[in-house]
Design a protein around this motif. Structure first.
Motif, PDB file in Angstrom:
ATOM      1  N   ALA A 355       0.830  -1.209   0.000  1.00 58.72           N
ATOM      2  CA  ALA A 355       0.000   0.000   0.000  1.00 58.72           C
ATOM      3  C   ALA A 355       0.862   1.255   0.000  1.00 58.72           C
ATOM      4  N   ARG A 356       0.559   2.189  -0.905  1.00 60.87           N
ATOM      5  CA  ARG A 356       1.249   3.476  -0.903  1.00 60.87           C
ATOM      6  C   ARG A 356       0.749   4.322   0.276  1.00 60.87           C
ATOM      7  N   GLU A 357       1.672   4.977   0.954  1.00 61.64           N
ATOM      8  CA  GLU A 357       1.313   5.767   2.137  1.00 61.64           C
ATOM      9  C   GLU A 357       0.722   7.120   1.735  1.00 61.64           C
ATOM     10  N   THR A 358      -0.454   7.065   1.148  1.00 61.60           N
ATOM     11  CA  THR A 358      -1.170   8.297   0.814  1.00 61.60           C
ATOM     12  C   THR A 358      -1.907   8.846   2.030  1.00 61.60           C
ATOM     13  N   PHE A 359      -2.078   8.025   3.067  1.00 63.37           N
ATOM     14  CA  PHE A 359      -2.848   8.358   4.257  1.00 63.37           C
ATOM     15  C   PHE A 359      -1.919   8.834   5.375  1.00 63.37           C
ATOM     16  N   LYS A 360      -2.540   9.268   6.460  1.00 64.98           N
ATOM     17  CA  LYS A 360      -1.801   9.719   7.626  1.00 64.98           C
ATOM     18  C   LYS A 360      -2.205   8.891   8.845  1.00 64.98           C
ATOM     19  N   GLN A 361      -1.365   8.942   9.864  1.00 65.81           N
ATOM     20  CA  GLN A 361      -1.631   8.175  11.071  1.00 65.81           C
ATOM     21  C   GLN A 361      -2.877   8.677  11.782  1.00 65.81           C
ATOM     22  N   TRP A 362      -3.465   7.826  12.602  1.00 65.13           N
ATOM     23  CA  TRP A 362      -4.722   8.131  13.283  1.00 65.13           C
ATOM     24  C   TRP A 362      -4.530   9.187  14.364  1.00 65.13           C
ATOM     25  N   LYS A 363      -3.494   9.053  15.146  1.00 67.51           N
ATOM     26  CA  LYS A 363      -3.230  10.001  16.226  1.00 67.51           C
ATOM     27  C   LYS A 363      -1.755  10.359  16.241  1.00 67.51           C
ATOM     28  N   LYS A 364      -1.475  11.560  16.680  1.00 66.00           N
ATOM     29  CA  LYS A 364      -0.088  11.971  16.847  1.00 66.00           C
ATOM     30  C   LYS A 364       0.498  11.253  18.056  1.00 66.00           C
ATOM     31  N   GLY A 365       1.778  10.962  17.978  1.00 63.52           N
ATOM     32  CA  GLY A 365       2.413  10.269  19.093  1.00 63.52           C
ATOM     33  C   GLY A 365       3.789   9.789  18.734  1.00 63.52           C
ATOM     34  N   ASN A 366       4.234   8.738  19.418  1.00 65.00           N
ATOM     35  CA  ASN A 366       5.569   8.199  19.192  1.00 65.00           C
ATOM     36  C   ASN A 366       5.620   7.391  17.896  1.00 65.00           C
ATOM     37  N   MET A 367       6.723   6.722  17.674  1.00 70.79           N
ATOM     38  CA  MET A 367       6.901   5.957  16.434  1.00 70.79           C
ATOM     39  C   MET A 367       5.869   4.842  16.282  1.00 70.79           C
ATOM     40  N   LEU A 368       5.407   4.303  17.404  1.00 70.44           N
ATOM     41  CA  LEU A 368       4.416   3.235  17.319  1.00 70.44           C
ATOM     42  C   LEU A 368       3.111   3.730  16.701  1.00 70.44           C
ATOM     43  N   ALA A 369       2.823   5.022  16.871  1.00 72.69           N
ATOM     44  CA  ALA A 369       1.594   5.583  16.292  1.00 72.69           C
ATOM     45  C   ALA A 369       1.652   5.604  14.771  1.00 72.69           C
ATOM     46  N   LYS A 370       2.866   5.504  14.208  1.00 72.06           N
ATOM     47  CA  LYS A 370       3.032   5.493  12.749  1.00 72.06           C
ATOM     48  C   LYS A 370       3.300   4.085  12.216  1.00 72.06           C
ATOM     49  N   ALA A 371       3.259   3.096  13.105  1.00 66.79           N
ATOM     50  CA  ALA A 371       3.515   1.714  12.683  1.00 66.79           C
ATOM     51  C   ALA A 371       2.203   1.062  12.265  1.00 66.79           C
ATOM     52  N   TYR A 372       2.149   0.622  11.007  1.00 66.17           N
ATOM     53  CA  TYR A 372       0.945  -0.003  10.479  1.00 66.17           C
ATOM     54  C   TYR A 372       1.045  -1.519  10.579  1.00 66.17           C
ATOM     55  N   THR A 373      -0.089  -2.181  10.496  1.00 68.70           N
ATOM     56  CA  THR A 373      -0.118  -3.639  10.593  1.00 68.70           C
ATOM     57  C   THR A 373      -0.148  -4.297   9.216  1.00 68.70           C
ATOM     58  N   PHE A 374       0.204  -3.549   8.181  1.00 67.34           N
ATOM     59  CA  PHE A 374       0.292  -4.089   6.826  1.00 67.34           C
ATOM     60  C   PHE A 374       1.482  -3.423   6.136  1.00 67.34           C
ATOM     61  N   ASN A 375       1.940  -4.015   5.059  1.00 68.14           N
ATOM     62  CA  ASN A 375       3.116  -3.499   4.364  1.00 68.14           C
ATOM     63  C   ASN A 375       2.780  -2.214   3.606  1.00 68.14           C
TER      64      ASN A 375
END
Length: 476
Positions: A355-375
């Protein structure tokens, strides 16, 4: 030698019985061994019993929309707007069963034939609530599970639960649930796209906004013990956490179906939708928190446009097919009913399905907040090296069973040469209606596609088909 031959015959007979009838008991084996191999009537009876058993199994898994009851959680304040989302997927003329649960009834409600019936939730003031930062309504929403079962619909195989902003795809739900035996205890759903959300609330929990299904046999037991479970979990944040905890006490784990989408993302979800896994699209959540899925439309208009494709071939929705154009060295990704991407170079297939990262993370926070459960794969910084996107325009099905769908190029301010895919204006995709039989559901395989000759320089035609047994999808 004679004794060995008798033993061999007996062993062969046992093997035959095991193959022809997995549903016959031990007493049949003993009977056959006593009566001997000459009793042809008994063997015919065994064959008949095997066929009858298979018929029973087929009846168990032959799910229809009439076998499902929906429980939708809403409130008087949110229902006014979000009922437009429910209208998209709710079938009229009493074709579906279920209820929307509200804290109180709204005034001046629409034509009830286009929406589910409205139910007022029971009083939950007797339950303790201590979660900081949470809402007490989580208890009321959690009890939608028990109150939906209490509606006492007949001939129910599955209960499906979701929010008022959960957009379901009913035909695909029916197909997916047909894989499972409703007489067994099943809790089916999906987790969040964000690692941190799953870490906080549980990787084994079905997120409620994505929707989840509970088999009728399990739901009836769950409804009986649910209030006692609520007493033990006043500290939990959400309603789905309470359902998950009670099912855990019953010893039932989550059966994961990736077609349910929580969509804990913001911004443009194109990258997520265009790289859908090879599984039926079951739900989409959070349309109010993301951009419209088609450009130059409102959120509701975009979802209505998506359902124009759903109504033609629901089971093929978002199914991603990859093919390579040898003449121009293009890599083409077809996400049926949504978009076609043309990459200006040949790419390895694993790089295309990320998946291309056209989207943004759900909440601001640490690095885990930007870790997705898919490639995921970052969007190329140079617009001229990104894929050219062609969004779904229209689809039609002919009498011959062939479906033609058309995709028009999205405006991009980048054009370098005559062979650039950005010179294309329209892409036509030719398919047959996808029938997700049990084989494709249980052992899914991506389809193949071919680039067809075209006399128009601004149009590309693609044919999607089943792959041959030994066919590989690879760059040339």
């Amino acid at each position: 030698m004679q004794l060995f031959q008798k033993h061999t015959k007996a062993q062969s007979l046992i093997n035959f019985i095991l193959v022809t009838s997995s549903f016959c008991g031990f007493y049949v084996l003993v009977s056959v061994l006593i009566l001997g191999t000459s009793n042809s009537k008994l063997l015919l009876h065994l064959q008949h019993s095997s066929e009858s058993s298979r018929d029973v199994f087929i009846k168990k898994t032959n799910t229809t929309l009439d076998d499902i009851v929906f429980g939708i959680a809403s409130s008087k304040s949110s229902w006014t707007k979000r009922k437009e989302y429910v209208k998209l997927w709710w079938k009229n003329n009493n074709a579906m069963k279920g209820c929307v649960f509200l804290d109180s009834l709204p005034q001046n409600e629409d034509d009830p034939s286009s929406l589910p019936p409205l139910c007022v939730s029971e009083d939950t003031s007797r339950f303790q609530y201590t979660c900081k930062g949470g809402l007490r309504s989580a208890i009321r929403v959690a009890r939608v599970v028990a109150e939906t079962v209490a509606l006492n619909h007949s001939n129910v195989k599955w209960y499906v639960f979701g929010d008022d902003d959960t957009v379901f795809f009913p035909e695909n739900l029916v197909k997916t649930l047909s894989k499972y035996d409703h007489e067994l205890w099943y809790y089916i759903g999906a987790h969040s796209e964000i690692y941190e959300q799953n870490r906080l609330f549980g990787f084994g929990m079905a997120f409620g906004g994505a929707g989840f299904a509970i088999s009728s046999s399990l739901a009836k037991v769950l409804a009986k013990v649910f209030d006692s479970c609520l007493e033990r979990y006043p500290h939990l944040y959400g309603s789905d956490g309470r359902v998950y905890s009670c099912l855990a006490e019953l010893g039932v784990g989550l059966t994961h179906e990736p077609g349910f989408h929580q969509v804990d993302l913001t911004g443009n979800t194109f990258g997520l939708l265009a790289a859908h896994p090879v599984t039926p699209l079951l739900s989409l959540h959070h349309p109010d928190y993301t951009d419209p899925i088609f450009p130059n439309m409102t959120t509701t208009q975009a979802l209505k446009h998506l359902f124009e494709a759903v109504n033609v071939d629901s089971q093929r929705m978002l199914q991603q097919t990859i093919c390579y154009d040898r003449w121009f060295s293009w890599t083409i990704s077809v996400s049926w009913g949504y978009a076609v991407q043309v990459f200006p170079n040949h790419m390895f297939l694993p790089d295309v399905v990320n998946a291309r990262e056209t989207f943004k993370q759900w909440k601001k926070g640490n690095m885990l907040a930007k870790a997705y459960t898919f490639n995921t794969k970052p969007v190329h910084p140079d617009p001229c090296k990104r894929s050219t996107i062609f969004y779904f325009d229209s689809a039609s099905s002919g009498k011959d069973g062939i479906i033609n769908s058309y995709y028009k190029r999205s405006f991009q301010n980048c054009s370098k040469d005559l062979v650039s895919p950005k010179k294309l204006e329209v892409i036509k995709v030719v398919t047959h209606k996808l029938d997700l039989d049990i084989k494709q559901l249980q052992a899914p395989r991506r389809h193949c596609c071919d680039v067809l000759p075209s006399s128009a320089s601004d149009q590309l035609e693609i044919s999607v088909r089943e792959c041959k047994d030994e066919e590989l999808i690879y760059k040339h």
